[in-house]
Design a protein around this motif. Structure first.
Motif, PDB file in Angstrom:
ATOM      1  N   SER A  20       0.827  -1.220   0.000  1.00 41.55           N
ATOM      2  CA  SER A  20       0.000   0.000   0.000  1.00 41.55           C
ATOM      3  C   SER A  20       0.857   1.264   0.000  1.00 41.55           C
ATOM      4  O   SER A  20       0.344   2.355  -0.252  1.00 41.55           O
ATOM      5  CB  SER A  20      -0.930   0.005   1.223  1.00 41.55           C
ATOM      6  N   ARG A  21       2.159   1.107   0.301  1.00 40.33           N
ATOM      7  CA  ARG A  21       3.076   2.260   0.320  1.00 40.33           C
ATOM      8  C   ARG A  21       3.781   2.463  -1.022  1.00 40.33           C
ATOM      9  O   ARG A  21       4.561   3.420  -1.181  1.00 40.33           O
ATOM     10  CB  ARG A  21       4.142   2.090   1.399  1.00 40.33           C
ATOM     11  N   LEU A  22       3.558   1.563  -1.995  1.00 34.92           N
ATOM     12  CA  LEU A  22       4.190   1.731  -3.309  1.00 34.92           C
ATOM     13  C   LEU A  22       3.713   3.023  -3.972  1.00 34.92           C
ATOM     14  O   LEU A  22       2.534   3.407  -3.808  1.00 34.92           O
ATOM     15  CB  LEU A  22       3.830   0.546  -4.214  1.00 34.92           C
ATOM     16  N   SER A  31       4.198  10.902   4.899  1.00 38.19           N
ATOM     17  CA  SER A  31       3.596  10.283   6.085  1.00 38.19           C
ATOM     18  C   SER A  31       4.073   8.859   6.328  1.00 38.19           C
ATOM     19  O   SER A  31       3.658   8.230   7.304  1.00 38.19           O
ATOM     20  CB  SER A  31       2.062  10.277   5.943  1.00 38.19           C
ATOM     21  N   SER A  32       4.945   8.349   5.435  1.00 33.87           N
ATOM     22  CA  SER A  32       5.343   6.948   5.555  1.00 33.87           C
ATOM     23  C   SER A  32       6.825   6.766   5.223  1.00 33.87           C
ATOM     24  O   SER A  32       7.274   7.147   4.133  1.00 33.87           O
ATOM     25  CB  SER A  32       4.487   6.090   4.607  1.00 33.87           C
ATOM     26  N   TYR A  33       7.549   6.179   6.178  1.00 35.69           N
ATOM     27  CA  TYR A  33       8.974   5.893   5.969  1.00 35.69           C
ATOM     28  C   TYR A  33       9.165   4.946   4.786  1.00 35.69           C
ATOM     29  O   TYR A  33      10.020   5.177   3.919  1.00 35.69           O
ATOM     30  CB  TYR A  33       9.550   5.271   7.239  1.00 35.69           C
ATOM     31  N   SER A  34       8.370   3.871   4.726  1.00 35.04           N
ATOM     32  CA  SER A  34       8.557   2.896   3.646  1.00 35.04           C
ATOM     33  C   SER A  34       8.152   3.487   2.295  1.00 35.04           C
ATOM     34  O   SER A  34       8.773   3.175   1.269  1.00 35.04           O
ATOM     35  CB  SER A  34       7.810   1.599   3.946  1.00 35.04           C
ATOM     36  N   ALA A  35       7.142   4.350   2.270  1.00 33.00           N
ATOM     37  CA  ALA A  35       6.778   5.011   1.009  1.00 33.00           C
ATOM     38  C   ALA A  35       7.954   5.852   0.506  1.00 33.00           C
ATOM     39  O   ALA A  35       8.226   5.898  -0.700  1.00 33.00           O
ATOM     40  CB  ALA A  35       5.537   5.884   1.201  1.00 33.00           C
ATOM     41  N   LYS A  47      20.850   0.240   0.000  1.00 33.67           N
ATOM     42  CA  LYS A  47      21.843   0.809   0.925  1.00 33.67           C
ATOM     43  C   LYS A  47      21.443   0.512   2.372  1.00 33.67           C
ATOM     44  O   LYS A  47      22.284   0.150   3.198  1.00 33.67           O
ATOM     45  CB  LYS A  47      21.938   2.319   0.687  1.00 33.67           C
ATOM     46  N   LYS A  48      20.154   0.648   2.673  1.00 33.31           N
ATOM     47  CA  LYS A  48      19.695   0.356   4.038  1.00 33.31           C
ATOM     48  C   LYS A  48      19.915  -1.117   4.375  1.00 33.31           C
ATOM     49  O   LYS A  48      20.290  -1.451   5.505  1.00 33.31           O
ATOM     50  CB  LYS A  48      18.202   0.704   4.196  1.00 33.31           C
ATOM     51  N   ILE A  49      19.695  -2.017   3.410  1.00 29.22           N
ATOM     52  CA  ILE A  49      19.912  -3.445   3.682  1.00 29.22           C
ATOM     53  C   ILE A  49      21.373  -3.680   4.047  1.00 29.22           C
ATOM     54  O   ILE A  49      21.686  -4.393   5.009  1.00 29.22           O
ATOM     55  CB  ILE A  49      19.479  -4.303   2.475  1.00 29.22           C
ATOM     56  N   TRP A  76      15.218  -7.626   8.374  1.00 29.43           N
ATOM     57  CA  TRP A  76      14.057  -8.285   7.765  1.00 29.43           C
ATOM     58  C   TRP A  76      13.111  -7.253   7.166  1.00 29.43           C
ATOM     59  O   TRP A  76      12.597  -7.437   6.059  1.00 29.43           O
ATOM     60  CB  TRP A  76      13.307  -9.116   8.819  1.00 29.43           C
ATOM     61  N   PHE A  77      12.878  -6.158   7.925  1.00 24.56           N
ATOM     62  CA  PHE A  77      11.955  -5.126   7.440  1.00 24.56           C
ATOM     63  C   PHE A  77      12.435  -4.546   6.105  1.00 24.56           C
ATOM     64  O   PHE A  77      11.676  -4.447   5.137  1.00 24.56           O
ATOM     65  CB  PHE A  77      11.799  -4.014   8.482  1.00 24.56           C
ATOM     66  N   HIS A  78      13.711  -4.165   6.042  1.00 26.56           N
ATOM     67  CA  HIS A  78      14.200  -3.552   4.809  1.00 26.56           C
ATOM     68  C   HIS A  78      14.266  -4.563   3.664  1.00 26.56           C
ATOM     69  O   HIS A  78      14.122  -4.204   2.487  1.00 26.56           O
ATOM     70  CB  HIS A  78      15.551  -2.871   5.056  1.00 26.56           C
TER      71      HIS A  78
HETATM   72  N1  LIG Z   1       8.683  -2.606  10.912  1.00 34.94           N
HETATM   73  C1  LIG Z   1       8.905  -1.440  10.575  1.00 34.94           C
HETATM   74  C2  LIG Z   1      10.204  -0.861  10.754  1.00 34.94           C
HETATM   75  N2  LIG Z   1      11.357  -1.366  11.253  1.00 34.94           N
HETATM   76  C3  LIG Z   1      12.240  -0.365  11.169  1.00 34.94           C
HETATM   77  N3  LIG Z   1      11.678   0.743  10.636  1.00 34.94           N
HETATM   78  C4  LIG Z   1      12.310   2.041  10.408  1.00 34.94           C
HETATM   79  O1  LIG Z   1      13.509   1.813   9.735  1.00 34.94           O
HETATM   80  C5  LIG Z   1      14.415   2.850  10.068  1.00 34.94           C
HETATM   81  C6  LIG Z   1      15.721   2.177  10.460  1.00 34.94           C
HETATM   82  O2  LIG Z   1      16.689   2.983  10.123  1.00 34.94           O
HETATM   83  P1  LIG Z   1      17.889   3.272  11.137  1.00 34.94           P
HETATM   84  O3  LIG Z   1      17.892   2.292  12.254  1.00 34.94           O
HETATM   85  O4  LIG Z   1      19.110   3.374  10.314  1.00 34.94           O
HETATM   86  O5  LIG Z   1      17.451   4.665  11.759  1.00 34.94           O
HETATM   87  P2  LIG Z   1      17.472   6.056  11.047  1.00 34.94           P
HETATM   88  O6  LIG Z   1      18.851   6.606  11.176  1.00 34.94           O
HETATM   89  O7  LIG Z   1      16.358   6.828  11.681  1.00 34.94           O
HETATM   90  O8  LIG Z   1      17.118   5.738   9.512  1.00 34.94           O
HETATM   91  P3  LIG Z   1      17.573   6.538   8.218  1.00 34.94           P
HETATM   92  O9  LIG Z   1      17.195   7.980   8.418  1.00 34.94           O
HETATM   93  O10 LIG Z   1      19.046   6.288   8.024  1.00 34.94           O
HETATM   94  O11 LIG Z   1      16.763   5.876   7.105  1.00 34.94           O
HETATM   95  C7  LIG Z   1      13.833   3.642  11.215  1.00 34.94           C
HETATM   96  O12 LIG Z   1      13.310   4.876  10.751  1.00 34.94           O
HETATM   97  C8  LIG Z   1      12.699   2.733  11.697  1.00 34.94           C
HETATM   98  O13 LIG Z   1      11.599   3.442  12.242  1.00 34.94           O
HETATM   99  C9  LIG Z   1      10.413   0.469  10.363  1.00 34.94           C
HETATM  100  N4  LIG Z   1       9.426   1.226   9.789  1.00 34.94           N
HETATM  101  C10 LIG Z   1       8.226   0.661   9.622  1.00 34.94           C
HETATM  102  N5  LIG Z   1       7.916  -0.640   9.995  1.00 34.94           N
HETATM  103  C11 LIG Z   1       6.594  -1.231   9.722  1.00 34.94           C
HETATM  104  O14 LIG Z   1       6.097  -0.663   8.528  1.00 34.94           O
HETATM  105  C12 LIG Z   1       4.793  -0.146   8.754  1.00 34.94           C
HETATM  106  C13 LIG Z   1       4.570   1.045   7.849  1.00 34.94           C
HETATM  107  O15 LIG Z   1       5.444   2.089   8.235  1.00 34.94           O
HETATM  108  P4  LIG Z   1       5.383   3.477   7.427  1.00 34.94           P
HETATM  109  O16 LIG Z   1       5.716   3.145   6.034  1.00 34.94           O
HETATM  110  O17 LIG Z   1       6.379   4.382   8.057  1.00 34.94           O
HETATM  111  O18 LIG Z   1       3.977   3.952   7.573  1.00 34.94           O
HETATM  112  C14 LIG Z   1       4.759   0.192  10.257  1.00 34.94           C
HETATM  113  O19 LIG Z   1       3.460   0.202  10.748  1.00 34.94           O
HETATM  114  C15 LIG Z   1       5.572  -0.953  10.820  1.00 34.94           C
HETATM  115  O20 LIG Z   1       4.737  -2.102  10.935  1.00 34.94           O
END
Ligand SMILES: N=c1c2ncn([C@@H]3O[C@H](COP(=O)(O)OP(=O)(O)OP(=O)(O)O)[C@@H](O)[C@H]3O)c2ncn1[C@@H]1O[C@H](COP(=O)(O)O)[C@@H](O)[C@H]1O
Length: 118
Positions: A20-22, A31-35, A47-49, A76-78
């Protein structure tokens, strides 16, 4: 409920969320980190992986269980973000692991003509 049963579908649910974040599904980087990662493309999430894999190695070397779990979850998340970009699902990886179940890594390596230590 056993912990295994309780968490059985977390990967599939997370993959649904990531789909849904694509960009093609209207994911909003504001509003979304993954988006944001998916909008920036492979260079960003690959790079994050690499970073998360390195952080997992360092946590494991330090031997602190909570950090190992946290860094493994980040990796795993990335990885799931990457699978999403390539239109793949965690079920595809689980299917491959299931296919390998019971096949010794050493036997598989020998069948490929490999040798030596892991
Ligand atoms: N499981 C995760 C998850 N694990 C880790 N992260 C994020 O991954 C990032 C990890 O990066 P780092 O540890 O390097 O921290 P950082 O320095 O802040 O990151 P960068 O700025 O370098 O990218 C952090 O911002 C974490 O919050 C996650 N973000 C989201 N989720 C899941 O994804 C869902 C959707 O998230 P959004 O896309 O943000 O709505 C959430 O409800 C969660 O279920």
């Amino acid at each position: 409920m056993s912990p295994t049963a309780e968490y059985a579908d977390i990967l599939a649910r997370l993959a649904d969320t990531l789909e849904s974040r694509l960009p093609s599904h209207g994911g909003d980087p504001r509003s979304s980190y993954s988006a944001g990662l998916l909008a920036r493309g492979p260079d960003a999430f690959l790079k994050k992986i690499g970073e998360e894999a390195t952080e997992l190695v360092m946590a494991a070397k330090d031997g602190v269980p909570e950090r190992i779990v946290s860094e493994a979850a980040d990796l795993w998340f990335h990885t799931l973000v990457a699978l999403t970009h390539y239109n793949l699902r965690p079920e595809d990886v689980l299917r491959e692991l299931a296919r390998r179940e019971g096949v010794s890594g050493l036997a598989e390596k020998a069948a490929r003509g490999g040798g030596g230590t892991p």
